[in-house]
Design a protein around this motif. Structure first.
Motif, short mmCIF file in Angstrom:
data_model
loop_
_atom_site.label_atom_id
_atom_site.label_comp_id
_atom_site.label_asym_id
_atom_site.label_seq_id
_atom_site.Cartn_x
_atom_site.Cartn_y
_atom_site.Cartn_z
N ALA A 225 64.45 16.69 78.43
CA ALA A 225 64.93 16.85 79.81
C ALA A 225 64.07 16.04 80.78
CB ALA A 225 64.93 18.31 80.19
N THR A 226 62.76 16.05 80.57
CA THR A 226 61.85 15.20 81.35
C THR A 226 60.92 14.46 80.39
OG1 THR A 226 60.04 16.81 81.62
CG2 THR A 226 61.85 16.90 83.22
N ALA A 227 60.40 13.35 80.84
CA ALA A 227 59.44 12.57 80.05
C ALA A 227 58.26 12.24 80.95
CB ALA A 227 60.07 11.30 79.51
N ASP A 228 57.06 12.63 80.53
CA ASP A 228 55.89 12.45 81.36
C ASP A 228 54.66 12.30 80.48
OD1 ASP A 228 54.48 12.20 83.67
OD2 ASP A 228 54.50 14.31 84.20
N TRP A 229 53.71 11.49 80.91
CA TRP A 229 52.45 11.22 80.23
C TRP A 229 52.67 10.34 79.00
CZ3 TRP A 229 49.56 12.66 83.97
CH2 TRP A 229 49.80 13.86 84.64
N VAL A 230 51.87 9.31 78.91
CA VAL A 230 51.95 8.35 77.81
C VAL A 230 50.55 8.15 77.24
CG1 VAL A 230 52.61 6.01 77.13
CG2 VAL A 230 53.84 7.15 78.99
N ALA A 231 50.45 8.15 75.91
CA ALA A 231 49.18 7.86 75.24
C ALA A 231 49.44 6.86 74.14
CB ALA A 231 48.55 9.14 74.68
N THR B 119 58.00 5.70 81.66
CA THR B 119 58.92 6.84 81.60
C THR B 119 59.82 6.90 82.82
OG1 THR B 119 57.47 8.44 82.71
CG2 THR B 119 57.21 8.19 80.31
N ASP B 120 60.98 7.42 82.63
CA ASP B 120 61.87 7.84 83.72
C ASP B 120 61.85 9.37 83.66
OD1 ASP B 120 64.02 8.66 85.32
OD2 ASP B 120 65.11 6.81 84.95
N TYR B 121 61.05 9.96 84.51
CA TYR B 121 60.77 11.40 84.41
C TYR B 121 62.02 12.25 84.40
CZ TYR B 121 58.93 16.01 85.56
OH TYR B 121 58.65 17.35 85.55
N TYR B 122 62.90 12.03 85.36
CA TYR B 122 64.05 12.91 85.51
C TYR B 122 65.16 12.66 84.50
CZ TYR B 122 61.87 14.56 89.77
OH TYR B 122 60.99 15.11 90.66
N LYS B 123 65.19 11.50 83.90
CA LYS B 123 66.17 11.25 82.84
C LYS B 123 65.64 11.65 81.47
CE LYS B 123 69.01 7.50 84.75
NZ LYS B 123 69.47 6.11 84.52
N GLY B 124 64.34 11.84 81.37
CA GLY B 124 63.75 12.15 80.08
C GLY B 124 63.70 10.96 79.14
#
Length: 327
Positions: free
Chosen positions: A51-57, A309-314
Motif C-alpha cells: 500500500a505504501t513504499a518507504d525507506w530504501v537500503a 519510491t512512490d510512497y502513496y502508490k506503494g
C-alpha cells in the motif's frame, strides 16, 4: 586584548564564510528553468510492493524497501528487477533502514514498537526491545554499534548488534532523530534546534555542534562533506567533514514533511513529494537539475541506479544513473 590585525583577520574570515554560505542560493525562477517532468526519466523497472513504499537500503547483492499494508521488508534482486522475498514485520517500519552485521535493521512504530533485525541470508526475524523516538527518524551503523534515537529529548542509544543491549546513551539536543555515520563520526540532525551534532563513534563523546538550515532531517556524505536536507525551507546545508563547519547552502525550494537524500557520481540526490528528484552539483553547490511530477519520498543508490519510491502508490522505480545524468 586582541590587536587590530587579529580582529581584521577574523572579520575577513567571517565575511568569506557568509559569502560561501550564500553561494548556492537560487531564485524560484532559476530553479524553474532547471526543471523537467518526471516522464523524461524512463525507468528500467517499476515494482508495486504494498500500500505504501518507504525507506530504501542497498545491500551487497540486493535492495531492500520498507512498506506498510502489510508491514514488511521487501527484497529485490537487482539482476532481475524482481521481488524475491517479503519479510513480515510486527510493526510499521517507520524510521529508516540500515545494513550491518549480517542483517538489515528496521526501527518499528506502533503497538509493537521495537528494533527489527532480519538476517540477510536466512531472513530470520528478531525484534529487540528498544524502540525509536518516533516516525521519520533513522538508524545508523558504525564499526561496532548501531545508533538510534530513543526519545524526543535527545537520547541517542548506542546498541550492541550482538546482544541488543544499549551500551551507551549520549545526550544530544532535543529533537535529534536522524543519525548518519561517516568514518569515525556519527552525525545527528536536530529538527528542533536546527543543528547537527558530531559524536565520536568509538567513545560516544560529543565533538561539536554545527548550525544548519531550519529543521534538518536526513543526511548523506560525499565530496568531503556531510549534507543535510532541511525540511523547514527546502535547502541543503553542506558541512566540511574535516573542519566540521557549515560551508554552503543550496536552495532547492522543496520544503515539507518527508524526503530523502543520497550521494553518487558527484551529485547530491534528494527527493520530496511534487519534486521527486533533485540533483545538486557537489563541487559548485548549485542545483544541476530537478524533475517534477508524481512520486518520490525515499531513495537509495546502487547497482548503477536510483531506486526511488512512490510512497502513496506503494511502488519503487529503478532509474539508471546514466539516464538521470544525461545532458
Amino acid at each position: 586584548m586582541r590587536d587590530g590585525r587579529s580582529i581584521l583577520v577574523r572579520a575577513v574570515g567571517l565575511a568569506q564564510a557568509l559569502v560561501l554560505l550564500g553561494a548556492g542560493a537560487a531564485t524560484a525562477a532559476d530553479l524553474a528553468s532547471l526543471r523537467k517532468p518526471m516522464t523524461d526519466l524512463t525507468p528500467a523497472a517499476v515494482l508495486h510492493l504494498s500500500a505504501t513504499a518507504d525507506w530504501v537500503a542497498i545491500a551487497r547483492h540486493e535492495v531492500w524497501i520498507g512498506g506498510t499494508g502489510p508491514n514488511a521488508l521487501h527484497e529485490i534482486d537487482p539482476k532481475t528487477n524482481r521481488e524475491i522475498a517479503a519479510v513480515a514485520l510486527p510493526g510499521e517500519p517507520c524510521a529508516g533502514l540500515v545494513i550491518g552485521f549480517g542483517a538489515i535493521w528496521a526501527p518499528l512504530c506502533g503497538d509493537k514498537a521495537g528494533l527489527a533485525r532480519v538476517d540477510l541470508k536466512t531472513h530470520a526475524l528478531m525484534v529487540l526491545p528498544v524502540a525509536p523516538a518516533g516516525a521519520e527518524g533513522g538508524i545508523a551503523a558504525s564499526a561496532d554499534s548501531l545508533w538510534m534515537a530513543t526519545n524526543k529529548d535527545g537520547a541517542l542509544a548506542r546498541i550492541d548488534p550482538v546482544s541488543g543491549a544499549v551500551r551507551q546513551t549520549v545526550k544530544l539536543a532535543a529533537g535529534s532523530f536522524n543519525p548518519h555515520v561517516r568514518g569515525g563520526v556519527v552525525w545527528v540532525t536536530s529538527i528542533e534546534a536546527s543543528l547537527v551534532t558530531a559524536v565520536d563513534s568509538r567513545t560516544g563523546v560529543v565533538l561539536t555542534t554545527v548550525p544548519t538550515g531550519p529543521r534538518p532531517r536526513f543526511l548523506a556524505d560525499g565530496a568531503g562533506a556531510v549534507w543535510t536536507l532541511n525540511q523547514g525551507d527546502g535547502t541543503l546545508t553542506r558541512i566540511d567533514a574535516r573542519r566540521r563547519v557549515a560551508v554552503g547552502t543550496t536552495a532547492l525550494e522543496t520544503p515539507g514533511h518527508g524526503g530523502d537524500i543520497a550521494f553518487a557520481r558527484g551529485r547530491v540526490w534528494t527527493t520530496m513529494r511534487k519534486v521527486p528528484l533533485s540533483a545538486t552539483d557537489a563541487r559548485t553547490g548549485q542545483v544541476w537539475r530537478q524533475w517534477v511530477g508524481e512520486g518520490g519520498d525515499s531513495l537509495g543508490i546502487g547497482f548503477g541506479a536510483i531506486w526511488l519510491t512512490d510512497y502513496y502508490k506503494g511502488d519503487v522505480v529503478r532509474i539508471p544513473l546514466k539516464t538521470a545524468l544525461r545532458p
